[in-house]
Design an enzyme around this catalytic site. Sequence first.
Site, mmCIF file in Angstrom:
data_model
loop_
_atom_site.group_PDB
_atom_site.id
_atom_site.type_symbol
_atom_site.label_atom_id
_atom_site.label_comp_id
_atom_site.label_asym_id
_atom_site.label_seq_id
_atom_site.Cartn_x
_atom_site.Cartn_y
_atom_site.Cartn_z
ATOM 1 N N LYS A 41 0.707 -1.235 -0.027
ATOM 2 C CA LYS A 41 0.137 0.166 -0.009
ATOM 3 C C LYS A 41 1.015 1.161 0.095
ATOM 4 O O LYS A 41 1.939 1.248 0.675
ATOM 5 C CB LYS A 41 -1.010 -0.028 1.165
ATOM 6 N N ARG A 90 -18.732 -0.609 10.169
ATOM 7 C CA ARG A 90 -19.616 0.399 9.693
ATOM 8 C C ARG A 90 -20.991 0.336 9.126
ATOM 9 O O ARG A 90 -22.100 0.765 9.484
ATOM 10 C CB ARG A 90 -18.904 1.400 8.872
ATOM 11 N N SER A 128 -10.640 6.420 6.493
ATOM 12 C CA SER A 128 -9.486 7.281 6.366
ATOM 13 C C SER A 128 -9.500 7.515 4.810
ATOM 14 O O SER A 128 -8.930 8.872 4.645
ATOM 15 C CB SER A 128 -8.442 6.319 6.801
#
Length: 161
Positions: A41, A90, A128
Amino acid sequence: MTTALYPGSFDPVTNGHIDIIRRSAAIFDRLIVAVAVNVEKTALFSEQERLQMIVEATGEIANVEVDSFDGLLVKYARKHGVTAIVKGLRAISDFEFELQMASMNRKLAPDIETLFMMTANEYSFLSSSIVREIAAYGACVRGLVPPGVEEHLRNRLGLFK
Ligand code: PNS
C-alpha cells in the site's frame, strides 16, 4: 489479564477509530492498537507518523498501547498474548470482507477470537480514505479526526484552513 488487539492501516486514524479504541479499552484489561505496515500500500503517512498520531490521540487512555506490525496479524497476536482481535463494522458493506478475514484468521489461529464492534452512528460514513480525499480537495476535516491529525493533514496537504 485480557489483551485485545485493534489492527488497521490508520492512514490516518479517524474519530471513528478513536471511538472503537475507547469502547474496547473499557472492556479489556489491555488494548494494543497495531498499525499494519503493508508494503503493497502507498500510504499518505509514514509508519512513524501514523503511530505518533494515534499516541497523541489516545494518550489519556491508560490501558492503550500503540505499536506497528508487519506480516501476519495472527502471528503478531500470538507473540503478544492476544485473546481477541477487535474490528469495527460500519455497514453491511464492511461485513463480507471482514467475515472473510475473521474466518481465515480463525483457520490460522483457532484460539484467537475476532470480535466486531458497531461503529457509532455519527461515524458510520467515515473512513481514512474519505478523509484523505476531502482533505486533498481542501474541505475541512474538523470533527472527523482528532485535532492532532487535522494538523498533520493541514501540514501535509497545505490545502484547508
Ligand atoms: O484498516 P485496514 O486497512 O482495513 O486494516 C486491514 C488489516 C491491516 C487489519 C488487514 O489487512 C490485516 O490484518 N493485515 C495483516 C496481514 C494479514 O494477517 N493478512 C491476513 C488476514 S486474513
